[in-house]
Structure formats: C-alpha cells, structure tokens
Design an enzyme around this catalytic site. Structure first.
Site, PDB file in Angstrom:
ATOM      1  N   ASP A 152       0.865  -1.173   0.000  1.00  0.00           N
ATOM      2  CA  ASP A 152       0.000   0.000   0.000  1.00  0.00           C
ATOM      3  C   ASP A 152       0.903   1.225   0.000  1.00  0.00           C
ATOM      4  O   ASP A 152       1.492   1.581   1.020  1.00  0.00           O
ATOM      5  CB  ASP A 152      -0.886  -0.027   1.247  1.00  0.00           C
ATOM      6  CG  ASP A 152      -1.825   1.167   1.329  1.00  0.00           C
ATOM      7  OD1 ASP A 152      -1.724   2.091   0.486  1.00  0.00           O
ATOM      8  OD2 ASP A 152      -2.670   1.195   2.249  1.00  0.00           O
ATOM      9  N   TYR A 199      -8.927  14.322  -7.443  1.00  0.00           N
ATOM     10  CA  TYR A 199      -7.934  13.686  -8.315  1.00  0.00           C
ATOM     11  C   TYR A 199      -7.039  14.735  -8.969  1.00  0.00           C
ATOM     12  O   TYR A 199      -5.815  14.623  -8.952  1.00  0.00           O
ATOM     13  CB  TYR A 199      -8.644  12.856  -9.385  1.00  0.00           C
ATOM     14  CG  TYR A 199      -7.720  12.246 -10.408  1.00  0.00           C
ATOM     15  CD1 TYR A 199      -7.053  11.058 -10.156  1.00  0.00           C
ATOM     16  CD2 TYR A 199      -7.521  12.866 -11.646  1.00  0.00           C
ATOM     17  CE1 TYR A 199      -6.208  10.494 -11.097  1.00  0.00           C
ATOM     18  CE2 TYR A 199      -6.682  12.315 -12.600  1.00  0.00           C
ATOM     19  CZ  TYR A 199      -6.022  11.125 -12.318  1.00  0.00           C
ATOM     20  OH  TYR A 199      -5.175  10.580 -13.270  1.00  0.00           O
TER      21      TYR A 199
END
Length: 285
Positions: free
Chosen positions: A71, A164
């Site tokens: 991760d 984003y």
C-alpha cells in the site's frame, strides 16, 4: 535503512533494477512486462496482490522478479518494499510511481474520506517513493531515474474530479522540484502527464456523470502508446513528458487563463457525455 551493494559481477547480466507501483493492471502492468522482457530486475508492487501474482508470476524467475503486496500510501510499507528490493537485488536504478486512484465527485460531495484517499495514494505515495528511493540512490552513488505519473488533469484543473486533479497537480509540482534538487546527484526525475488512457481507471470514470469532461478530448490513448513513450524517456530523461504534447499546450493555456474554462464547461461536458456513451456501447462496462 542499511545500504546494499551488488556482489562483484552480480549485476552484469541485467539491464538494471526497477520498481514499478500499481503493476497489476493498466500502464503499470504494461511497463512491468516490458521491463522484464528487456532484462531488468523488477520489484512489482500493488495492493491488489492476487491480481498482481496472477498476471506476472510466470513472467520471470525469482532471480529477476519480486512481487510485493504494498500500500503505497503507507510510509512503513514503502520502507519495507525498498528494504526487500535492496536485500534481493542490491540496488535501485529506476522507480516508476504509477499507482493511483480516481473517484469522481463534485466539490460538495468530496468528503474527508474521498479527499484522504486521493491525497494518500496519488500524492503521498509518490512523495514517499520519490524521497526514499532518491535517498538510497544518493547513498549508493549510482545515480538513477525516477518517473512519476501525473496527468493532464495535473496541468489544467478538471471539474468533476477535483480531488484527483488536485492530487495530480501536487505530483507534478513535487516531481519538478525533485528534478531540480536531485539533478546534481545524478538522479533524473521525469513527470509524465498523459491524457485519457484506456485502462481500468477509464472504466471507473464511466460510472460517474461528474467525470464527463474527462471524455471531451479526441479519445482515449492505448496503454501501449503511453507505456512506449515512458520507456523511450529512459534514454532522454526529460523533465516532463506530456502525451500527446499538443493537448499539453492546450492544458497549460487553460491553466494560465482559468476564466476561459467557465464558458466552455457546458460544451465540454456535453461532448464528454456523448463520447462516454460511445465507450459504454462498445462494451467497456
């Protein structure tokens, strides 16, 4: 973190050692396969480990390939991945920070959890990888190349994907700064800003009407087109790789004159919705 060095002669049969994040699909998978085919030792990282193992485990032997369930939003996970890479291969020559997510949402619907995910994965993941790997490259004295995936939405702000777009603006800024700081140490940093690419991320965007503007361009590029451009950049090591370059200039103009965006917003949204329907009808969802 301890420093590792190759035993004498151990590195001669390989082109170098690379790390690719987000390697289970899309651009990351394409790059991972190409690097293995071109005789690089590779650490391929993805949080979707079963998918990663499925697509890459048969591509190379243990002496060439390391698969890690990582991760990238966690600093400790990055430190562990780098440690395992150095322990297995001895050095890092190339890092491609490709992992990312997109969850379209209007600003009023972008709650803390959505914001945190974009910043943690898209921005902090790149910052961790760049900083930790650059420090190791400096210690090893071998130089190196770090490639960070931003986006055309990291050049011009895109309504509907605010979190984003903001995270990718951050990636671009951090990458350009890192290039200035690291160049004298023999480390090149390249920021890659592609337009829409035909990846699973595109499939995800098709689920959201908020993302309509992202489809307003001339059409999605293939993973191969973007991946091949990135691989060519290993020789030229540019500060910024914009794909396609003419869209980059349009994005930079839009960023310089943000007031131009408002009157065009409705037109771009309508165009984007029509093109999104074309993707849906060709069986992409």
């Amino acid at each position: 973190m301890p420093e590792y060095n190759f035993p004498a002669g151990a590195e001669k049969s390989f082109a170098g050692t690379a790390i690719v994040t987000g390697a289970a699909s899309g651009i990351g998978l394409y790059l991972a396969k190409r690097l293995l085919a071109e005789n690089w030792q590779l650490t391929a990282m993805d949080v979707q480990f079963s998918a990663l193992h499925s697509v890459l485990s048969n591509m190379a032997g243990e002496e060439q390939l390391l698969l890690l369930n990582t991760d990238v939003s966690q600093a400790a996970a990055w430190e562990s991945a780098l440690h395992q890479t150095l322990e297995k291969f001895g050095a890092v020559d190339l890092v491609i920070n490709n992992a990312g997510i997109i969850i379209p949402a209007l600003i009023e619907n972008s709650g803390p959890a959505l914001i945190d995910r974009h910043v943690d994965i898209n921005l902090k993941g790149v910052m961790y990888g760049t900083s930790l790997c650059a420090a190791q490259m400096i210690r090893a004295g071998r130089g190196g190349h770090i490639i960070n995936l931003s986006s055309m939405a990291g050049i011009a702000p895109v309504p509907g994907i605010g979190a984003y777009s903001a995270s990718k603006f951050g990636v671009r800024a951090y990458s350009l700064i890192a290039r200035q700081e690291l160049r004298s140490r023999g480390i090149a940093v390249t920021c890659v800003c592609p337009d829409l690419v035909d990846t699973p991320m595109l499939d995800e965007q098709l689920k959201y009407d908020e993302a309509a503007i992202t489809f307003s361009g001339p059409g999605a590029m293939s993973v191969q087109r973007v991946g091949d451009a990135i691989l060519r950049s290993l020789k030229t090591r540019p500060a910024e790789l914009i794909i396609p370059d003419h869209r980059g200039w349009l994005s930079k103009i839009a960023s310089m004159f943000p007031s131009l965006m408002q009157p065009l917003k409705r037109i771009m949204e309508e165009k984007g919705r029509r093109r999104a329907e074309q993707y849906r009808h060709r069986g992409k969802t």
